[in-house]
Each structure stands twice: as C-alpha cells, then as structure tokens.
Design a protein around this motif. Structure first.
Motif, PDB file in Angstrom:
ATOM      1  N   VAL B  70      43.916  37.865  54.335  1.00 57.73           N
ATOM      2  CA  VAL B  70      43.705  36.990  55.499  1.00 57.73           C
ATOM      3  C   VAL B  70      42.589  35.961  55.336  1.00 57.73           C
ATOM      4  O   VAL B  70      42.710  34.847  55.828  1.00 57.73           O
ATOM      5  CB  VAL B  70      43.494  37.795  56.817  1.00 57.73           C
ATOM      6  N   GLY B  71      41.499  36.303  54.655  1.00 57.15           N
ATOM      7  CA  GLY B  71      40.430  35.320  54.467  1.00 57.15           C
ATOM      8  C   GLY B  71      40.930  34.111  53.692  1.00 57.15           C
ATOM      9  O   GLY B  71      40.668  32.956  54.055  1.00 57.15           O
ATOM     10  N   ALA B  72      41.703  34.365  52.629  1.00 57.03           N
ATOM     11  CA  ALA B  72      42.234  33.279  51.802  1.00 57.03           C
ATOM     12  C   ALA B  72      43.243  32.443  52.580  1.00 57.03           C
ATOM     13  O   ALA B  72      43.342  31.230  52.355  1.00 57.03           O
ATOM     14  CB  ALA B  72      42.867  33.857  50.535  1.00 57.03           C
ATOM     15  N   ILE B  73      43.980  33.051  53.496  1.00 57.19           N
ATOM     16  CA  ILE B  73      44.927  32.274  54.315  1.00 57.19           C
ATOM     17  C   ILE B  73      44.190  31.165  55.058  1.00 57.19           C
ATOM     18  O   ILE B  73      44.601  29.998  55.045  1.00 57.19           O
ATOM     19  CB  ILE B  73      45.664  33.196  55.321  1.00 57.19           C
ATOM     20  N   GLU B  74      43.068  31.537  55.695  1.00 56.97           N
ATOM     21  CA  GLU B  74      42.294  30.515  56.425  1.00 56.97           C
ATOM     22  C   GLU B  74      41.824  29.405  55.489  1.00 56.97           C
ATOM     23  O   GLU B  74      41.857  28.227  55.850  1.00 56.97           O
ATOM     24  CB  GLU B  74      41.080  31.156  57.106  1.00 56.97           C
ATOM     25  N   GLU B  75      41.380  29.793  54.288  1.00 55.12           N
ATOM     26  CA  GLU B  75      40.886  28.782  53.344  1.00 55.12           C
ATOM     27  C   GLU B  75      42.001  27.846  52.894  1.00 55.12           C
ATOM     28  O   GLU B  75      41.791  26.633  52.805  1.00 55.12           O
ATOM     29  CB  GLU B  75      40.240  29.459  52.127  1.00 55.12           C
ATOM     30  N   TRP B  76      43.189  28.389  52.607  1.00 55.94           N
ATOM     31  CA  TRP B  76      44.304  27.531  52.184  1.00 55.94           C
ATOM     32  C   TRP B  76      44.713  26.597  53.324  1.00 55.94           C
ATOM     33  O   TRP B  76      45.004  25.414  53.090  1.00 55.94           O
ATOM     34  CB  TRP B  76      45.519  28.357  51.757  1.00 55.94           C
ATOM     35  N   ILE B  77      44.752  27.099  54.542  1.00 54.19           N
ATOM     36  CA  ILE B  77      45.125  26.230  55.671  1.00 54.19           C
ATOM     37  C   ILE B  77      44.169  25.041  55.748  1.00 54.19           C
ATOM     38  O   ILE B  77      44.582  23.896  55.954  1.00 54.19           O
ATOM     39  CB  ILE B  77      45.117  27.023  57.002  1.00 54.19           C
ATOM     40  N   ALA B  78      42.884  25.322  55.546  1.00 51.86           N
ATOM     41  CA  ALA B  78      41.881  24.265  55.691  1.00 51.86           C
ATOM     42  C   ALA B  78      41.864  23.298  54.514  1.00 51.86           C
ATOM     43  O   ALA B  78      41.437  22.148  54.661  1.00 51.86           O
ATOM     44  CB  ALA B  78      40.490  24.889  55.868  1.00 51.86           C
ATOM     45  N   SER B  79      42.346  23.740  53.329  1.00 52.79           N
ATOM     46  CA  SER B  79      42.068  22.938  52.136  1.00 52.79           C
ATOM     47  C   SER B  79      43.287  22.297  51.467  1.00 52.79           C
ATOM     48  O   SER B  79      43.124  21.381  50.653  1.00 52.79           O
ATOM     49  CB  SER B  79      41.342  23.803  51.102  1.00 52.79           C
ATOM     50  N   LEU B  80      44.494  22.748  51.748  1.00 54.38           N
ATOM     51  CA  LEU B  80      45.655  22.218  51.013  1.00 54.38           C
ATOM     52  C   LEU B  80      46.118  20.871  51.596  1.00 54.38           C
ATOM     53  O   LEU B  80      45.882  20.589  52.778  1.00 54.38           O
ATOM     54  CB  LEU B  80      46.799  23.244  50.997  1.00 54.38           C
ATOM     55  N   PRO B  81      46.768  20.036  50.770  1.00 62.64           N
ATOM     56  CA  PRO B  81      47.165  18.683  51.189  1.00 62.64           C
ATOM     57  C   PRO B  81      48.477  18.683  51.982  1.00 62.64           C
ATOM     58  O   PRO B  81      49.515  18.245  51.481  1.00 62.64           O
ATOM     59  CB  PRO B  81      47.338  17.944  49.843  1.00 62.64           C
ATOM     60  N   TRP B  82      48.408  19.213  53.204  1.00 62.06           N
ATOM     61  CA  TRP B  82      49.605  19.335  54.044  1.00 62.06           C
ATOM     62  C   TRP B  82      50.173  17.972  54.391  1.00 62.06           C
ATOM     63  O   TRP B  82      49.437  16.998  54.545  1.00 62.06           O
ATOM     64  CB  TRP B  82      49.266  20.105  55.327  1.00 62.06           C
ATOM     65  N   ARG B  83      51.498  17.934  54.580  1.00 63.57           N
ATOM     66  CA  ARG B  83      52.183  16.685  54.917  1.00 63.57           C
ATOM     67  C   ARG B  83      52.805  16.792  56.305  1.00 63.57           C
ATOM     68  O   ARG B  83      53.299  17.878  56.674  1.00 63.57           O
ATOM     69  CB  ARG B  83      53.301  16.418  53.892  1.00 63.57           C
ATOM     70  N   PRO B  84      52.829  15.726  57.093  1.00 63.07           N
ATOM     71  CA  PRO B  84      53.494  15.753  58.401  1.00 63.07           C
ATOM     72  C   PRO B  84      54.953  16.181  58.238  1.00 63.07           C
ATOM     73  O   PRO B  84      55.596  15.817  57.246  1.00 63.07           O
ATOM     74  CB  PRO B  84      53.388  14.311  58.901  1.00 63.07           C
ATOM     75  N   GLY B  85      55.443  16.985  59.165  1.00 60.87           N
ATOM     76  CA  GLY B  85      56.813  17.474  59.120  1.00 60.87           C
ATOM     77  C   GLY B  85      56.960  18.779  58.355  1.00 60.87           C
ATOM     78  O   GLY B  85      57.989  19.440  58.433  1.00 60.87           O
TER      79      GLY B  85
END
Lengths: 279, 279
Positions: B70-85
């Motif tokens: 779970v800790g890493a989940i929060e970090e990935w959400i905050a740091s990955l280059p998400w795209r709209p859609g």
C-alpha cells in the motif's frame, strides 16, 4: 495385540476414529454410546464386534478407552464396575482432574491418561476417520495406577493409530494445552464477539479466509469445549493475563502518532513461518 | 474488453493472479515489477504481452492496476506520468489513503479503489493463480476521479476475474477490514508472542491444527502487512479496545470460583457454525 480386547465408551469423532482404525487393522473392538442415533450409526458401520451398554463393555473388555467429554470421563471412572488387571485409558483434552479420578480407582485396576492432538471442527461418529491420528502427537500421562505393562499397552495402541506417543505429566500437559489449544479457542470466540459487537451484518460478506481460519475452532461443540475450558480455567486465566498484557502493549504502539509496529513482529512472523504442523 | 489494454504494476500474488486470469481469458496484459527475480519469473511464464518499466507501462496501457504494497501504491499514484482518459485501479488492503492520493490525480485521469478479499500466506509471482478470485468478494471504492465509465470498466475487470464486485466507501471499507482482517492478524501475532513468552519449546511439539489455523496469517510477509497495519492503525486501535474489553470480561468469568463460561458462547458458536465462506 494378541487376545487383548479393546472397548470404547463414547463413539464421537475421537472414539469413532480409534474404532475405525482398529477395525481397519483387523483388531476387534467393542463399542458403547448412550445416544441412540450414534448407536444406529455405529451399528450400521460394521466397525464393531458388538455394541454393549457401558457396564457390559467393562465386563467384556481388557482395555477400556473413555472417549466422552471430560466431565463424563470422570463420572465413568468413578461409577463403572472396573476389574483388577483391567486397563483404563481416556482421551480427554485436560488431564489433572482425570488423573485424580484415576488415582481413586480400586487397587489393581490400571490406568493411563491420554490426549490425541487431533481434531476437526466437525464432531460425531459420522465425522470419524481411521486416519485422523496419522503422524499426530498422542500425549500419554502417567497416573498412580500406571504399571509398566499398562504404559506399554497404551503406547502399543498409539502406535497402531499411527500417532506419536509423547509422555508428559498432567500438570505440564494442562499448562501447555492452555497456550496452544484453549487460548486460541477463547480468542476465536472473542474475534466473533468483537465482530458481532459492531452490529454491522455486511462484515460477514467480506470476511475471507483469514477470518475463517482465525475463528474456525469457535464452531466447536460447546458440550465438548465447555467442560474442557472449565476444567482448565486456572491455566487459561494465566494465559489470558499474558495475552492481555501483550495486546495492551501493542495497542500503545499502534495508537502512537505516527503509529509504530511492535518491534517483535519480524521475529514472530519468521517464527511462525518456521513452524511445521503434522497436517 | 474491446481494445482496452490493461497493465499491472507489481507482479506478486495479487498482480500475478490478475495477469494469469486475463491471459487465460485471452486478454493481453502488460506487466511491470522492480524486482529482477520477479521480472524473470514473469517473463518465463509467458503470461505477459510485454514487461516494461512503470512509466513505459503507463504510456502504453489504457487501464493500470497498481498491485504493490500500500505505501508504494500511494507513491506510484503521485509520481507516474498519468494521461487524461486513463484508468487507475489499485488492489491495496486499506483504502482511505489511496483514495486521497487518487483525488490528487490530474483532472481527466480516472481512478477506482479496489480490494480483492482473497489471499494466501504464500506471496510472490510463483504463488499466483488465475483462480484466486473465483467466487470471492472484490471491493470497489469510489473516488472523486470515478466516472460512470471508470466504474463500469472496473466492474467488468472484477467479473472477468470471477469475483463479486461490492461497492463501498473508503471509510466504511477500512472500518470493516479492521474487524475481519487486521484484528485477526494482530491476534494471531499475539498468540505467537504469548506462546513464545512461556519459554517452553515443547509447546511446538504438541501444537495441532487449532493453533496452526489460529496463527496462519501471522506468517504473512511484513513488507506487505506492515504498511497495511500502519495505514489503518486508528481503526485497528478501536477494534483492539473492544476486543480487550471482551477478553477482560471473560477472564473474570473464567477466573471465578467455580469458573463460569461466558453466557454468550452458545450464541457465538452457533453464529460461527452458520457462517459460510467462499472457499
């Protein structure tokens, strides 16, 4: 086993499983049970040489295995017409009171305490299984009526069952089972009670294998577990005291800000991973 | 699932099992894991269309499942280059912090919280199993980034896994899992600690299936369970408070002379016997 004839009083999961194993090995066995439904099931199984009432079984058997709930074991020891030279063995889950009752048997009657460390949450003759004891510890407890011949005969039975005989004094037995059997039972009941205390029925929809296994023993028949817990209440209380201290200390860790994990958890997780069980 | 392409970051028991199920159903799936041994196992399995690094996976996938601790989940959400859609779904065992992190995603990125109520004490890609989720509840949690299309897509995935989607707010989820998952985990650890506190190694020789099942979850990987417990510590503390009160009351009953059984045990035993679990 020569011409030595075993009889079993109490044909539930444990008594029935012993009987099935003896029959499977070609050893004749007598049975007694006070419940009419169990009598019918036992008769229909073809496992028993004969089904008798308990006094008649005591008259006919060389060795009598008492496999009833623990309170009834004490009553049978005190009330049946035992004969000198006869062997009495029980399978109760606590041993101090049974051994004290055995010590009051007439001179010449032999007795050994027993406790097979095997079980299921299902009970009764229909759940019995000749392989229930394979590879499991079967604790044997000396009594003032344990002669060397009686001890050898009890060990021989345990070996026929496929179990491992482990000798242990009654006091030490009762202390040990408080930690490995009775405390987990009380805790399983407490997990059920705590979940119920939320008043949230949707809990049960999401309870998974973790909750299922943690509470499995809470399903046990209270007619069996009630007398066990009462007869070992002093040791269970001591164990609950230690458990309560551990949980209170961990609650302080978890309630801290930021929350801390109890430092011993790494060790405990590794310890649990290293444990091996007979199943 | 049309041309919608799933990618999974974190190929342990849960991520690996989702991937195996998708592959089994003929649905291509991308994978990412930072552990070289897991990468080799995943590559050798033939389950994945491609193994990428997490940013490349986010660039290539329409839906990304975060199946790390779970800790890493929060970090990935905050740091990955998400795209709209794009759709983000996670599988973490606690949901309030994950949903808060998802609420901070860029506008247009869709997100749903998830928690499959399935597990094993074994972890890692080699333990993964396409049938792990069959018949199990799979909790879905709405976030400020959950569009109707994202909700439908998440439900579609859960259905492909053979699980039952159950929608629930993050706060309610975290309260419920405190009672049915985390309290049993802490108690399993406490049973291990109490047994160890006796300093009697012979306990382990006689510990049977009751102790084995009651403590099974204590063997879980602390790298997974530590962050879970820390992220839900407030709810676990509340549950420990109630459990402590129950155990203290029962200790008074059992320590009485003569010992009494807690009056609610009959009800609790019947309640446990009536519970049905998916396994």
């Amino acid at each position: 086993m020569g011409n030595f004839r075993w009889g079993i009083i109490g044909l539930g999961l444990i008594g029935g499983s012993i009987a099935r194993r003896l029959a499977q090995q070609g050893i004749p066995v007598l049975g007694a049970d006070q419940d009419p439904a169990t009598q019918s099931e036992a008769r229909a199984s073809g496992v028993f040489e004969a089904l008798l009432d308990p006094p008649a079984l005591v008259a006919a058997a060389d060795g009598v295995i008492l496999a009833t709930p623990v309170g009834a074991i004490e009553e049978w020891i005190a009330s049946l017409p035992w004969r000198p030279g006869q062997l009495v063995l029980d399978t109760g889950s606590t041993k101090r009171r049974v051994v004290a009752a055995m010590a009051r048997l007439p001179e010449g009657v032999c007795a050994v305490g027993g406790h097979p460390m095997a079980g299921k949450e299902r009970s009764g003759f229909p759940a019995s299984d000749p392989e229930l004891f394979l590879g499991k510890p079967f604790i044997l407890v000396p009594t003032p009526r344990t002669t060397p011949e009686a001890a050898a005969r009890a060990e021989e039975l345990v070996t026929v069952l496929g179990a491992r005989p482990i000798w242990m004094d009654a006091e030490i037995h009762d202390r040990r089972v408080a930690w490995v059997s009775h405390l987990p039972y009380v805790v399983a009941m407490a997990l059920m009670a705590a979940a119920e205390a939320t008043g949230d029925p949707a809990l049960w929809e999401i309870a998974a294998s973790g909750f299922r296994d943690a509470t499995r023993v809470a399903a046990s028949d209270l007619r069996m577990m009630g007398p066990v817990v009462r007869s070992n209440a002093d040791e269970i209380c001591a164990a609950l005291e230690v458990l309560g201290q551990i949980l209170a200390r961990w609650r302080d860790d978890l309630c801290a800000s930021p929350p801390m994990l109890p430092p011993e958890w790494e060790h405990l997780a590794a310890r649990r991973r290293a444990l091996r069980f007979p199943d």
